[in-house]
Design an enzyme around this catalytic site. Structure first.
Site, PDB file in Angstrom:
ATOM      1  N   HIS A 220       0.820  -1.220   0.000  1.00 10.94           N
ATOM      2  CA  HIS A 220       0.000   0.000   0.000  1.00 10.94           C
ATOM      3  C   HIS A 220       0.854   1.271   0.000  1.00 10.94           C
ATOM      4  O   HIS A 220       0.309   2.364  -0.234  1.00 10.94           O
ATOM      5  CB  HIS A 220      -0.922   0.034   1.218  1.00 10.94           C
TER       6      HIS A 220
ATOM      7  N   ASP B 110      -2.926 -10.590  -2.355  1.00  9.59           N
ATOM      8  CA  ASP B 110      -3.493 -10.077  -1.111  1.00  9.59           C
ATOM      9  C   ASP B 110      -4.967  -9.746  -1.325  1.00  9.59           C
ATOM     10  O   ASP B 110      -5.402  -9.470  -2.443  1.00  9.59           O
ATOM     11  CB  ASP B 110      -2.726  -8.813  -0.712  1.00  9.59           C
TER      12      ASP B 110
ATOM     13  N   HIS C 201      -6.403  -7.129  -0.471  1.00 13.15           N
ATOM     14  CA  HIS C 201      -6.499  -5.703  -0.767  1.00 13.15           C
ATOM     15  C   HIS C 201      -5.678  -5.370  -2.015  1.00 13.15           C
ATOM     16  O   HIS C 201      -4.600  -5.938  -2.225  1.00 13.15           O
ATOM     17  CB  HIS C 201      -5.963  -4.864   0.398  1.00 13.15           C
TER      18      HIS C 201
ATOM     19  N   ASP D  60      -4.508 -12.764   3.464  1.00 17.91           N
ATOM     20  CA  ASP D  60      -5.730 -12.333   4.118  1.00 17.91           C
ATOM     21  C   ASP D  60      -6.976 -12.565   3.262  1.00 17.91           C
ATOM     22  O   ASP D  60      -8.084 -12.194   3.677  1.00 17.91           O
ATOM     23  CB  ASP D  60      -5.646 -10.868   4.553  1.00 17.91           C
TER      24      ASP D  60
END
Length: 307
Positions: A126, A163, A165, A244
């Protein structure tokens, strides 16, 4: 040829407060699973070195690097955003996490390992060139990929991000860069609410709805990722290995299990063997259910070791 395993005790000292999901116990859960399943002795462990300023600035703006150094607290916490904070060990840990990815890249290109896993925190995907967010400070995979291009003269590298995200920071670093292909899956709509608009040709982003299961993800990999990767013919693969999207992880609502991560890893190993002399550097990103994280990393590493 052994699999390299890069980590450092400093990663355990970075923490963002009690009950924060990105916690030091994540790495201990991974270590416990490696020991209990006998993988610990099969990996060649190396201690992560710190990334240099030059390596960090291949991705991050100099004024941003300066700002993190100024923000580093002598004690207590410095909040970057509601989810992301620094303690007195964070800057060192972040610099070592990026350094692990760079050192693993050097070792894999030198032929010391066919592949390597960086068991690091804080995560990185990120982190944008001028912004920390989403538990991330330096973009470990992006720094390593840029190092492979600039320091080693590779012409084409691929970044694969599974991931839950979207890796907005990695996309920001490489959007429109013809030397880099990024393939990603992520839950959508979901934090950081990016990755679906104004895509550059080198971005193979596949947003997926909540509760997507492993079979649907495997179909995406087979029908979209693999044709694009084989056409691109990367000379090295980098993996943003977030776990995740596991069905037991409360920070997402996806339906993967450890067997899905093993299958995806096997497909990427085949691509690396076909085009990149087997060269893969994988870096830990998310994964917050401790048991699911440990089992998933174990499955990922078994494939890297055995294939």
């Amino acid at each position: 040829m052994p699999t390299g395993y890069y980590t450092h005790p400093e990663f355990q000292r970075h923490e963002m407060g009690h009950f924060h999901p990105e916690c030091p116990e994540r790495l201990q859960a991974i270590e416990d699973h490696l020991i209990s399943h006998g993988l610990d002795g099969l990996l060649e462990r190396r201690e992560a070195p710190p990334a240099t300023r030059e390596q960090l600035e291949r991705v991050h703006r100099p004024d941003y690097v300066d700002s993190l150094e100024r923000a580093s607290p002598a004690s207590g916490y410095h909040a970057i955003d509601p989810d992301t904070s620094m303690n007195s060990h964070t800057l060192a840990a972040a610099t070592l996490a990026a350094g692990a990815a760079v050192a693993a890249t050097d070792a894999v290109i030198a032929g010391e390992f066919e592949n390597a896993f960086c068991c690091v925190r804080p995560p990185g995907h990120h982190a944008e060139p001028d912004r920390a967010m989403g538990f991330c400070f330096y973009n470990n995979v992006a720094i390593a990929a840029r190092h492979a291009l600039r320091a080693h003269g590779l012409e084409r590298v691929a970044i694969i991000d599974f991931d839950v995200h979207h890796g907005n920071g990695t996309e920001a670093a490489f959007r429109g860069d013809e030397q880099v292909m990024m393939c990603s899956i992520f839950q959508h709509p979901f934090y950081p609410y990016s990755g679906t608009e104004h895509l550059a040709p080198n971005m193979v982003n596949i947003p997926l709805p909540a509760y997507t299961n492993g079979m649907a993800v495997r179909e995406v990999v087979e029908t979209i990722w693999l044709p694009r990767l084989n056409e691109f013919r990367p000379q090295m693969l980098f993996i943003s290995a977030g776990f995740d999207a596991h069905r037991e992880d409360d920070l997402g609502q996806m339906g993967l299990v450890e067997q899905d991560y093993a299958w995806i890893t096997g497909q990427l190993v085949d691509v690396a063997r076909a085009h990149a002399q087997g060269r893969i550097v994988s870096c830990l990103e998310g994964g917050y259910n401790l048991s699911a994280l440990g089992r998933s990393v174990l499955a990922h590493l078994k494939v890297l070791l055995e294939r």
